[in-house]
Write a protein that holds these residues in place. Structure first.
Motif, PDB file in Angstrom:
ATOM      1  N   GLY A  51       0.822  -1.211   0.000  1.00  0.00           N
ATOM      2  CA  GLY A  51       0.000   0.000   0.000  1.00  0.00           C
ATOM      3  C   GLY A  51       0.851   1.253   0.000  1.00  0.00           C
ATOM      4  N   LEU A  52       1.906   1.264   0.794  1.00  0.00           N
ATOM      5  CA  LEU A  52       2.814   2.405   0.831  1.00  0.00           C
ATOM      6  C   LEU A  52       3.504   2.584  -0.514  1.00  0.00           C
ATOM      7  CD1 LEU A  52       4.229   4.569   2.587  1.00  0.00           C
ATOM      8  CD2 LEU A  52       5.953   2.838   3.081  1.00  0.00           C
ATOM      9  N   PHE A  53       3.975   1.510  -1.088  1.00  0.00           N
ATOM     10  CA  PHE A  53       4.651   1.550  -2.388  1.00  0.00           C
ATOM     11  C   PHE A  53       3.698   2.029  -3.473  1.00  0.00           C
ATOM     12  CE2 PHE A  53       6.156  -0.703  -6.248  1.00  0.00           C
ATOM     13  CZ  PHE A  53       7.395  -0.084  -6.347  1.00  0.00           C
ATOM     14  N   ASN A  54       2.463   1.542  -3.453  1.00  0.00           N
ATOM     15  CA  ASN A  54       1.478   1.926  -4.460  1.00  0.00           C
ATOM     16  C   ASN A  54       1.128   3.405  -4.344  1.00  0.00           C
ATOM     17  OD1 ASN A  54      -0.346   1.567  -6.563  1.00  0.00           O
ATOM     18  ND2 ASN A  54      -2.017   1.172  -5.146  1.00  0.00           N
ATOM     19  N   SER A  55       0.921   3.906  -3.126  1.00  0.00           N
ATOM     20  CA  SER A  55       0.583   5.328  -2.972  1.00  0.00           C
ATOM     21  C   SER A  55       1.752   6.207  -3.398  1.00  0.00           C
ATOM     22  CB  SER A  55       0.182   5.629  -1.530  1.00  0.00           C
ATOM     23  OG  SER A  55       1.271   5.448  -0.660  1.00  0.00           O
TER      24      SER A  55
END
Length: 165
Positions: free
Chosen positions: A55-59
């Motif tokens: 999720g952090l990488f995607n955002s």
């Protein structure tokens, strides 16, 4: 006759009816691997951490893409603002032009009524002025990319200057 073999401790002691144990100090500890429940809990914790990192990488990737779009549009927007500042919006209320991959179109509407201008001393000026809301649309490859709004002053000369030359 058999030769005497010195006694060696292996650290393990076989107890009948029980599992194999390792001697640790004066206590006996069970030697065992992970149970299925422990492995499942560890896998669930690892999966939750992986999902949080994803999720952090995607955002971060989404934010990076938006920043790239803004940096690609910035010179076009600055050029459009410069172009619109150089024209009289009252005489040219709508228009469009192409620049690179982008198309720029604008339309304006009167935001404040047209008024007679005044000099700094309060005398009637030579121009009528109006405040216009200008909507700017940027399109890329024929599709609307973004919209902007700005306010500009449009003018029209209504009398000649009274100065003698």
């Amino acid at each position: 006759m058999r030769a005497a073999v010195p006694f060696r401790r292996t650290g393990f002691k076989r107890v009948t009816g029980r599992r194999r144990t390792r001697r640790h100090g004066t206590r006996f500890l069970r030697v065992a691997g992970f149970t299925l429940l422990e492995a499942t809990v560890a896998l669930a914790i690892f999966a939750a951490g992986g999902m949080a990192l994803y999720g952090l990488f995607n955002s971060n990737l989404v934010g990076l893409g938006k920043a790239a779009d803004v940096s690609r549009r910035e010179p076009v927007v600055l050029a459009a603002v410069e172009h619109l500042s150089s024209i009289n919006i009252r005489e040219q209320p709508t228009g469009q032009y192409e620049t690179g991959d982008f198309g720029v179109a604008w339309s304006s509407r009167l935001a404040e009524p047209v008024r007679q201008s005044q000099s700094a001393a309060g005398f009637i000026g030579n121009f009528e002025v109006g405040l216009y809301d200008v909507d700017i649309e940027l399109s890329r490859n024929g599709r609307l990319d973004s919209t902007y709004r700005m306010r500009l002053v449009g003018h029209r000369q209504v009398r000649e200057s009274g100065l003698l030359e």
